[in-house]
Design an enzyme around this catalytic site. Sequence first.
Site, short mmCIF file in Angstrom:
data_model
loop_
_atom_site.label_atom_id
_atom_site.label_comp_id
_atom_site.label_asym_id
_atom_site.label_seq_id
_atom_site.Cartn_x
_atom_site.Cartn_y
_atom_site.Cartn_z
N LYS A 20 -30.07 -10.58 32.43
CA LYS A 20 -29.83 -11.73 31.56
C LYS A 20 -29.97 -13.19 32.70
CE LYS A 20 -29.54 -10.45 27.54
NZ LYS A 20 -30.38 -10.98 26.50
N1 PMP Z 1 -28.52 -4.12 28.19
C1 PMP Z 1 -27.75 -5.09 28.65
C2 PMP Z 1 -26.85 -4.51 29.42
C3 PMP Z 1 -28.01 -6.36 28.15
O1 PMP Z 1 -26.94 -7.36 28.52
C4 PMP Z 1 -28.90 -6.70 27.21
C5 PMP Z 1 -29.06 -8.05 26.91
N2 PMP Z 1 -28.44 -8.28 25.79
C6 PMP Z 1 -29.77 -5.86 26.88
C7 PMP Z 1 -29.80 -4.55 27.44
C8 PMP Z 1 -30.96 -6.20 25.90
O2 PMP Z 1 -31.91 -7.17 26.30
P1 PMP Z 1 -32.50 -8.07 25.38
O3 PMP Z 1 -31.36 -8.82 24.72
O4 PMP Z 1 -33.41 -8.86 26.27
O5 PMP Z 1 -33.18 -7.31 24.26
#
Ligand code: PMP
Length: 477
Positions: free
Chosen positions: A44
């Site tokens: 992120k």
């Molecule tokens: N795993 C973790 C630990 C995350 O912080 C995130 C982001 N919310 C995700 C998976 C999923 O990524 P995205 O939001 O880009 O789909």
Amino acid sequence: MDAHDSLLELIGNTPLVRLRAPGGGDGAPVYAKLEYLSAGGSVKDRIGLRMIEEAERSGALRPGGTVVEATSGNTGAGLAMVAAAKGYRAVVVLPDKSSAEKIATLRAYGAEVVVRPGGLPQHDPEHVVNVAERIAAGTPGGWFAGQYGNPANPEAHYLTTGPEIWRQTDGRVTHLVSCVGTGGTISGTGRFLKESSGGRVRVIGADPTASVYSGGDGRPYFVEAAGRFRHPETAEDVWPDSYHQEVVDQLLPVPDREALHTIRRLAREEGLLVGGSSGTAVAAALRVAAGLGPQELVVVILPDSGRQYLSKYFNDEWMLQHGFLDGDPAAPRVGDAVPAAERERPLPYLHHRATVAQALAALRERAAAGAAPVLPAGPAPVAPGRQPTVPELAGTATLDRLAAAAPADPLADHLDPPLPRLGTGRDAAAALAELEDSGAPLAVVVHDGHGVALIGPDGLRTLLAPNAGNAPGSSGR
Ligand code: PMP
């Protein structure tokens, strides 16, 4: 000098490492992209930087401004880190179930933390997103980042994660596996890889089994930050703009147990300490790779580090309590008192929207020990044959307390705290001692994070009697 002018240059550009043991066999090699090695420790960081830079370009965020976001996890840390490095104030709104470590991380970056009740439907004015929007609107110079609706989220991955993977694999990648939370990672990375490969790269979403993206009922699950939960009172579930479904060829549901056992193995067998959603992704990637040949190449994205989850997924006590570990088969375990067939029968739960009169009638009819767990109500009750997950157990209805209440009152006004929980792998003698200490008439037996049965001290004593020589009741206080 071999040095950087700014920490912001250390966001992304994460390494790709081959997993040593992709389940054995002749499958395709699996390469893991280690997002925990980014400056702020997660995937992120990329969107924290991109969303802030886009807001600067558009004029939505000006010098001295305040970055506001609603998030329980890594996006908050990414934004708070970039805000600190660039001199902005940051306010992060979190649901109250957020871990102490996550709150402390945000405060360490100088962010202000606003805690609001979690588990509310999207339309509730106190839902964390609605609170964050109000704070941004009411703060001079305030800007709401809004990762779910901000095009800079998938774009960050189209501009960085995708090109890195293409370059690192020399264009040989054939399959991308990623979790789907906001959908930003899979949408941006997937689109870049498809465009670069003339459409050859297949994009696979790894999804917690209960998540609505892969067709689950949206009830709570334990892997954090991946998938999509649906509150039972959310009438119309609108999926985020940051998730571009057309990019995803396939979604694979992965049970919590499989994801959590996968990360524990990765840590012990490969030295990779990663979070729960990395387990969801790797479990799916191993399944995909097993069906491919050695000329193909799977890349899986590991979003964050296991250090944020040491007290949960890497803690045997937590795993046992939630029924994710099987315990020692040499001694009687709580699960031995609950035959497999009984685990399939729905728990005799009540809904908190019931009246006291309705709850009393149900309790008198079916709850042996005069108590029953209570779940939040809603238009999407637990599906037949599906047991509620432990986070849903909102409280306990007891005969004694309800008999003294006005019959027309809502049950929700007369609840006792949730019943104690005993994982199926727990040592039965230790569990009995704990239950006796708690003074509760019953406990919920938990398997794979779901409440599967109710058990009282007598149930455990009966199980222990032949081994410990206890007559039923003899170990009572
Ligand atoms: N795993 C973790 C630990 C995350 O912080 C995130 C982001 N919310 C995700 C998976 C999923 O990524 P995205 O939001 O880009 O789909």
